[in-house]
Design a protein around this motif. Structure first.
Motif, PDB file in Angstrom:
ATOM      1  N   ALA A 349       0.833  -1.205   0.000  1.00  0.00           N
ATOM      2  CA  ALA A 349       0.000   0.000   0.000  1.00  0.00           C
ATOM      3  C   ALA A 349       0.868   1.257   0.000  1.00  0.00           C
ATOM      4  N   PRO A 486     -14.417   7.627   7.700  1.00  0.00           N
ATOM      5  CA  PRO A 486     -13.080   7.761   8.311  1.00  0.00           C
ATOM      6  C   PRO A 486     -12.013   8.237   7.328  1.00  0.00           C
ATOM      7  N   HIS A 494      -5.056  15.279   8.331  1.00  0.00           N
ATOM      8  CA  HIS A 494      -3.625  15.253   7.996  1.00  0.00           C
ATOM      9  C   HIS A 494      -3.283  16.191   6.843  1.00  0.00           C
ATOM     10  N   ALA A 563      -9.324   3.723  -0.855  1.00  0.00           N
ATOM     11  CA  ALA A 563      -8.485   3.056   0.146  1.00  0.00           C
ATOM     12  C   ALA A 563      -7.039   3.564   0.071  1.00  0.00           C
ATOM     13  N   THR A 564      -6.571   3.783  -1.153  1.00  0.00           N
ATOM     14  CA  THR A 564      -5.191   4.249  -1.312  1.00  0.00           C
ATOM     15  C   THR A 564      -5.032   5.680  -0.805  1.00  0.00           C
ATOM     16  N   HIS A 566      -6.822   6.993   1.516  1.00  0.00           N
ATOM     17  CA  HIS A 566      -6.919   6.880   2.973  1.00  0.00           C
ATOM     18  C   HIS A 566      -5.571   6.425   3.562  1.00  0.00           C
ATOM     19  N   PHE A 567      -4.951   5.473   2.891  1.00  0.00           N
ATOM     20  CA  PHE A 567      -3.633   5.029   3.352  1.00  0.00           C
ATOM     21  C   PHE A 567      -2.644   6.189   3.306  1.00  0.00           C
ATOM     22  N   ASP A 570      -3.272   8.412   6.266  1.00  0.00           N
ATOM     23  CA  ASP A 570      -2.903   7.803   7.551  1.00  0.00           C
ATOM     24  C   ASP A 570      -1.385   7.659   7.722  1.00  0.00           C
ATOM     25  N   HIS A 571      -0.695   7.311   6.652  1.00  0.00           N
ATOM     26  CA  HIS A 571       0.701   6.865   6.792  1.00  0.00           C
ATOM     27  C   HIS A 571       1.725   7.819   6.208  1.00  0.00           C
ATOM     28  N   PRO A 574       1.184  12.285   7.600  1.00  0.00           N
ATOM     29  CA  PRO A 574       1.633  12.640   8.951  1.00  0.00           C
ATOM     30  C   PRO A 574       3.131  12.936   9.063  1.00  0.00           C
ATOM     31  N   GLN A 575       3.902  12.617   8.009  1.00  0.00           N
ATOM     32  CA  GLN A 575       5.333  12.931   8.053  1.00  0.00           C
ATOM     33  C   GLN A 575       5.601  14.435   7.905  1.00  0.00           C
ATOM     34  N   ALA A 578       7.102  16.604  10.854  1.00  0.00           N
ATOM     35  CA  ALA A 578       8.514  16.296  11.158  1.00  0.00           C
ATOM     36  C   ALA A 578       9.423  17.076  10.225  1.00  0.00           C
ATOM     37  N   ALA A 581       9.651  20.620  11.288  1.00  0.00           N
ATOM     38  CA  ALA A 581      10.588  20.769  12.415  1.00  0.00           C
ATOM     39  C   ALA A 581      12.030  20.849  11.914  1.00  0.00           C
TER      40      ALA A 581
ATOM     41  N   ASP B 570      16.519  17.662  16.489  1.00  0.00           N
ATOM     42  CA  ASP B 570      15.865  18.536  15.495  1.00  0.00           C
ATOM     43  C   ASP B 570      15.313  17.758  14.296  1.00  0.00           C
ATOM     44  N   PRO B 574      11.644  14.189  15.633  1.00  0.00           N
ATOM     45  CA  PRO B 574      10.311  14.671  15.212  1.00  0.00           C
ATOM     46  C   PRO B 574       9.530  13.692  14.337  1.00  0.00           C
ATOM     47  N   ALA B 578       4.615  10.932  13.565  1.00  0.00           N
ATOM     48  CA  ALA B 578       4.099  10.387  12.303  1.00  0.00           C
ATOM     49  C   ALA B 578       3.942   8.875  12.404  1.00  0.00           C
ATOM     50  N   SER B 582       0.625   6.319  12.127  1.00  0.00           N
ATOM     51  CA  SER B 582       0.537   5.076  11.352  1.00  0.00           C
ATOM     52  C   SER B 582       0.029   3.922  12.208  1.00  0.00           C
ATOM     53  N   SER B 585      -3.691   4.174  13.286  1.00  0.00           N
ATOM     54  CA  SER B 585      -4.667   4.221  12.189  1.00  0.00           C
ATOM     55  C   SER B 585      -5.167   2.839  11.808  1.00  0.00           C
ATOM     56  N   GLY B 591      -7.897   1.842   4.680  1.00  0.00           N
ATOM     57  CA  GLY B 591      -6.556   2.071   4.134  1.00  0.00           C
ATOM     58  C   GLY B 591      -6.004   0.794   3.534  1.00  0.00           C
ATOM     59  N   GLY B 592      -4.774   0.474   3.900  1.00  0.00           N
ATOM     60  CA  GLY B 592      -4.073  -0.668   3.303  1.00  0.00           C
ATOM     61  C   GLY B 592      -4.818  -1.975   3.484  1.00  0.00           C
ATOM     62  N   PHE B 600      -4.906  -5.027  -5.768  1.00  0.00           N
ATOM     63  CA  PHE B 600      -3.469  -4.680  -5.806  1.00  0.00           C
ATOM     64  C   PHE B 600      -2.939  -4.892  -7.216  1.00  0.00           C
TER      65      PHE B 600
END
Lengths: 600, 600
Positions: A349, A486, A494, A563-564, A566-567, A570-571, A574-575, A578, A581, B570, B574, B578, B582, B585, B591-592, B600
């Protein structure tokens, strides 16, 4: 080892995300209707899947061979190139007046993706020829255009770009190759160029080298670089081939990947001087390079999407075949195919979400390019051009960085078999590794994004894009599904956080690039990655909206898209915080910047 | 292509973070004082730097060759192995009664890191021999121990682990190799084992294969697997070598990396049956494997640290040499070495911070292992054993995952030269790629961390560790530097956020593993990475505290440590939130997990 082009997803992105209708309505694209586009994509899928894809592993195993200045390509490549040329694929987006098909970049881009997915090494040859065509069309005299462009478009000849020298990699101010004016108006070129992709081969009758060099009294640095055409064989007025020119391939490199693409060291002028022709004006070479560089960089970004998709397809196929271990949920006591294991599913995924997100962003960029070139209104053109130029380093940097991660996940899905070369998964991991380096490393893309594309206009273009992201966020909120779905909740949360992170990154860049450049540039790659994640995520959010509305038309395709997306939310989204920062931490001048050279 | 062992950093970690004094005070370690330790490390640095490191690139270029069942290793390997054996390096942490030196794991670990940094392919041979020694010491009869262990420790013979079969990779329940009891109490072994590292070679007189097989009436699945010793040459009662046993290397693999380490396909019993000896009790083979697996997995984690450090050293050296482009801050109009460019510095600092963090966490784990084995108090032993067992999959999974990223950054620092095999940077990128796969993929480590190490005790051990992290957070707050030092501020903020993210991850795992295993296991690798980042970051926080207090003793070393810790907080810590996103979730089951196999 097969490759099936994802034509359905490509058409979805073209139509639903990149605004095909607007592009097709542009002046000059009257023939590029929806039916033509679909037919072109289907034919490209057939050609690349049947002809180029099967040669990919062969090219890795039986790479080209150098002997006495000649390069023999992998068996099958020459015949495949003949078919490629005859199919008219080289001319897809080039002008009709020179024999091209004049199709939108938005239509040529998926074909380019397919070619790179099918065979990255092979696809580099047309990619470089595209660059030579663009350079000549941009700056060449009518005579140069007439003499060279039609043969390049027809695939009778191929083109190369000669920038790098041993001491001059990213820093072209150090170019030493020299060009001396002759009485007849031609030049004699002398010097050594390295890393010349497809610089010598046996697939075409002639090779047209575009070469950066200095004339004797040129100013120092990048302002003294001129661009020359140097053909392998001299070309008569009637287009016939004459004597061999004084440019020879003295060796080819032993590389980690893309082994079927010969990387040549070219020696110019060891036998009296290679005859060259000035392109455009003297000392403007770098400027011409920059014009076409957007196209080449975009194309390398597409290479990233292509190799990522190929790695994904291979891993998914293996995961559906390989039987190993019982499911963790105890649903059966039988061993199952590994696609039933949650972590394999997470890896697949991830590969899929990253690839689809990168594809969507790249095609959207291509549409901006088309509008920027063709729209009747100048202000509209300028607006789209600015967005396209902002997106080019993101597409190049982000798609290629993720292609390495995706190819690495592809190896991981294969387990121990992934490490065995015969399996083929390792090839993508090796091949992809060049993509973040050539046509400007990720840092160079990031510096471009920071300097020319963000700081220079005070963040104006970035904020135009952010405002468009805001519209999508509002559309998520106002959608009927928002209350209970969801996927919508996750995406809204996100994408909003990612949008804020990117906005803060832009603010930081704008506020500090002049006053504290080191603080900004130490975070330039994180800023590029942040833009890549948020803007790809934005496309996935737009895809989620469309897929939700159309779900009943095609439950499997739109369900998978939902679904993709949503993935992704979720995954991957959220990066973003970071990376924010990382970007803003540069201000302290500590951390990485505080280490002295001798402390490393 | 040199390697300089970071002895100073290793001693810093041993003494200041891993609690050397407590380990040295354990019963049995009376001779392992600070001076001995330093001397051992310095001698290891010399041997690995001078003897093994120069052979690393050679091994990649001139990998071992198979012919008629014999494997000829890279020129120089055999002589280097002789020196390795004579130096007593194989026995460093093995019992004195069998000829070992009985040193703490905390002292053996840096030596192991050096060996792997110097030459990953070579180092695999002793790593596997360690495994065979552990297996025999754990479960072998006195006779088997006396016959095999001293020769393995002396380096006269080497050992292998034979688990995998074509249909049985991660899933050992599918093992088919069979062992039939003979009248004399020995067994005849029949079957095919694949991926046997150093399964055949010419560096030692004999090879001692530890083989998983089934006896005829064994129960199905993992409860019917037994462990056997099968020597390449039969061994007489006096230890002399006899006839050739019926185990033959029928081929070796063509691999992406670690090319100088022969990966054998071994055929047992094609000529009447290979003579084997049961280790321990019938049907307990997997249990014995699990006991020694902690040691092997930990060792592979150390491989990750080693190859990461080697890649870092090479990239740093290149960045100090290669001249390209003027600085972005305009401080000079001259081209400078690329280490002056902020992004190169960011890449090097990332490589360094990840490597130092992983090293610190691994050595801390080694100290827990020593205390768990040697402490006089049973409850203390049990507490340390639980922490060690929690940390093993983290050290294995996280150190190896980051080693791929670090090696990839190493290629990137080299630019175009990184893609040329002669440069050597690409070798680490290829070599490192196996580390997340063998001895259990990252997913298998993560499933172990989730299932056996977190859910089974209801998160108790994880919370003991989190409480220790809290102590460090409090120590940061109470430190005099906290008020004004940006490194302290950054570390406090991001370690606190990371600690919370990890605590939430633990809570999620504990709450849901039974009721919704798919939701937990789809996030198991993110959970492992989260633990890796937060616990390495915790070690960097502890390092920051020590380095700040001792800064005036050695301003350059402690200053660099402070800067590296600051960079870690730094740029790396951080990422924790994230990963938390994951993990949690998974609950939605979308999602996946929502994609059907055919999507797939």
């Amino acid at each position: 080892m097969t490759y099936t082009a994802p034509v359905k997803d490509m058409l979805f992105v073209i139509n639903e995300l990149a605004g095909f209708d607007e592009v097709a309505a542009l002046p000059g694209f009257e023939d590029a209707g929806a039916e033509t586009t679909q037919a072109v994509l289907e034919e490209a899928a057939r050609f690349n899947g049947k002809v180029l894809a099967p040669l990919n592993f062969e090219g890795d195993k039986h790479a080209n061979a150098w002997r006495d200045g000649q390069v023999t390509t992998t068996p099958g490549f020459k015949e495949a190139f003949r078919q490629f040329a005859e199919g008219g694929w080289q001319g897809l987006m080039h002008p009709v007046e020179f024999g091209g098909q004049g199709l939108p970049k938005l239509v040529a881009t998926p074909c380019m993706e397919m070619r790179n997915a099918a065979n990255l090494s092979f696809a580099l040859c047309p990619l470089l020829t595209d660059g030579a065509i663009e350079a000549l069309l941009t700056a060449g005299s009518d005579e140069l255009k007439q003499r060279y462009v039609p043969k390049l478009i027809s695939g009778e000849w191929t083109g190369t770009m000669n920038l790098t020298e041993p001491q001059a990699g990213s820093d072209l101010s150090l170019v030493r190759t020299r060009a001396e004016l002759q009485a007849d108006g031609t030049y004699k070129v002398f010097g050594t160029k390295i890393f010349i992709t497809w610089g010598e081969h046996d697939m075409a009758e002639n090779i047209v080298h575009l070469v950066l060099a200095r004339t004797p009294n040129a100013p120092e640095g990048v302002k003294g670089i001129s661009l020359f055409v140097v053909p392998k064989f001299m070309v008569g007025d009637d287009g016939s081939l004459g004597t061999r020119n004084d440019v020879y391939c003295v060796s080819i490199e032993h590389k980690l990947g893309i082994k079927a693409s010969p990387t040549a060291v070219l020696q110019y002028g060891d036998h009296g001087g290679a005859t060259g022709y000035l392109v455009g004006e003297e000392n403007h070479g770098l400027q011409y390079m920059f014009i076409m560089m957007n196209a080449s960089r975009f194309a390398v970004g597409i290479q990233g999407v292509g190799v990522a998709d190929r790695a994904y397809q291979k891993a998914a196929a293996y995961a559906k075949e390989r039987v190993q271990s019982c499911p963790v949920d105890g649903s059966t006591k039988q061993s199952v195919t590994i696609i039933h294991h949650p972590d394999v599913r997470r890896m697949l995924a991830s590969m899929r979400a990253l690839t689809e997100g990168a594809r969507a962003l790249a095609y959207v960029a291509a549409a901006h390019c088309d509008i920027a070139h063709r729209h009747a209104d100048a202000a509209t053109r300028a607006g789209h051009q600015a967005i396209y130029e902002y997106l080019v380093p993101v597409v190049k940097g982000w798609s290629t960085e993720l292609s390495i991660d995706v190819a690495s996940l592809g190896v991981q899905v294969h387990g121990g078999m992934g490490f065995i070369e015969e399996t083929g998964a390792a090839q993508y991991y090796r091949d992809a590794r060049i993509l973040t380096i050539y046509e400007g490393t990720t840092a160079i893309q990031a510096n471009d994004l920071v300097g020319r594309k963000t700081a220079r206009d005070g963040g104006a273009t970035a904020r135009v894009i952010l405002a468009q992201v805001d519209e999508t966020i509002v559309a998520l909120e106002r959608h009927a599904a928002y209350a209970a779905d969801p996927a919508f909740k996750s995406m809204h949360r996100h994408l909003s956080a990612g949008r804020d992170a990117l906005a803060h990154g832009v603010d930081f860049v704008v506020a500090n690039t002049k006053s504290d450049p080191n603080a900004v540039f130490v975070g330039s790659v994180p800023y590029l990655k942040l833009a890549g994640i948020v803007l790809s995520g934005w496309q996935m959010a737009r895809a989620l909206l469309v897929a939700t509305d159309k779900q009943s038309d095609d439950p499997s395709f739109y369900g998978a898209k939902r679904a993709t997306a949503h993935f992704f939310s979720d995954h991957i989204l959220p990066q973003a915080p970071a990376l924010e920062a990382s970007i803003v931490s540069g201000k302290s001048g500590e951390g990485g910047l505080a280490l002295k050279e001798e402390q490393f």
